[in-house]
Design an enzyme around this catalytic site. Sequence first.
Site, PDB file in Angstrom:
ATOM      1  N   CYS A   1      58.493  55.288  29.171  1.00  0.00           N
ATOM      2  CA  CYS A   1      57.269  54.633  29.651  1.00  0.00           C
ATOM      3  C   CYS A   1      57.399  54.126  31.082  1.00  0.00           C
ATOM      4  CB  CYS A   1      56.854  53.516  28.692  1.00  0.00           C
ATOM      5  SG  CYS A   1      57.967  52.099  28.620  1.00  0.00           S
TER       6      CYS A   1
ATOM      7  N   HIS B   1      50.183  57.149  29.625  1.00  0.00           N
ATOM      8  CA  HIS B   1      51.511  56.581  29.351  1.00  0.00           C
ATOM      9  C   HIS B   1      52.358  57.580  28.574  1.00  0.00           C
ATOM     10  CE1 HIS B   1      50.835  55.110  24.965  1.00  0.00           C
ATOM     11  NE2 HIS B   1      49.881  55.952  25.271  1.00  0.00           N
TER      12      HIS B   1
ATOM     13  N   HIS C   1      56.636  47.793  26.940  1.00  0.00           N
ATOM     14  CA  HIS C   1      55.952  49.076  27.146  1.00  0.00           C
ATOM     15  C   HIS C   1      55.009  48.942  28.329  1.00  0.00           C
ATOM     16  CE1 HIS C   1      54.714  53.081  25.923  1.00  0.00           C
ATOM     17  NE2 HIS C   1      53.459  52.738  26.173  1.00  0.00           N
TER      18      HIS C   1
END
Length: 351
Positions: A267, A327, A315
Amino acid sequence: MGSHRRPAATGLDRSARTATVTVLSAATAAAAFAVPASAAPKDTPAATKAKVDRLYEQAEQATEAYNKADERAGTLRRQVERAQDKVARGQERINEMRGEIGTLAEAQYRSGGIDPSLALMLSSDPDAYLDKASALDRISSRQSSHLTELQRAQRALAQERAEAGRTLAELEKSRKTVARHKRVVEDKLAKARRLLNTLTAAQREEYDRASRSGGGGREAPRPDPSDAGAGAGAPASSRAAAAIAAARSAVGKPYVWGANGPSGFDCSGLTQWSYAQAGVGLPRTSQAQRHAGRQVPLSQAQPGDLVTYRGDASHVGMYVGNGQVVHAPYPGATVRYDPVNMMPGATVTRV
């Protein structure tokens, strides 16, 4: 002849035997249908998916810790290289200084082989001798200065060597930390894979389509790139626009933990790589990226803003407008678009 018949049972005896048979029958029946304490009932697909989600979340947290430790190891590695180069240059300089001092000492020995006053008395050219003596004094002065400088250089070199040794030891410690985090990530991912393998092919396909946190079993729609500035605000800057273009070009690339492109991403690796294509350096971890710019309310998000999730910012994605982020979701998935509210604790950072 005596009778061999057993005496008739009393009412009390018959009651006791009946109670015993009843208890044994009940115990046998209970044993037949009981589930061993060690055997938990099989999880439902929903419970299995929830466990996989938790494992992926824990793996993601461990991945960010791995990235941080790996970044630290890289910094230390560069420091060690610089320190070793500095030590080598310092040693070379000291060797040169020793050579110069040796040359001066040799010249002094050749010029000062006898007592100066006797040499003056015996000299056929006293004026020439005095000139030589003056030069000898200057040589002695230069030698003394060189010796002092050599001592200082040797002390500095010893300190640099000690510092290089400490940094090298810290690097080795950091490498062990990286390896430990790597084992944690691999363990979590292996457990998640084993759980996914207990699902049917259709259930795994549904899981792959769904967003990790409440996608409702539907893959998030891919927004039209031309809509990035329509109805959702234009990118915050030209560099944000360039970062968005880079992130979009990565859609479909696999999630690879610890990777920051160009063929695979985790990520924070995706956001770091995307902004690097725009000439902007971002930190490696999502936690550091949360503080890499000015924070704004989610309601004021503009394309190119970073969106970190959960209280620990484990994240991160990039807002692209129309309520969507791009993402790298989790292992087994590819870089994709999902709703900006796909996870709790969203925080928006404008780079």
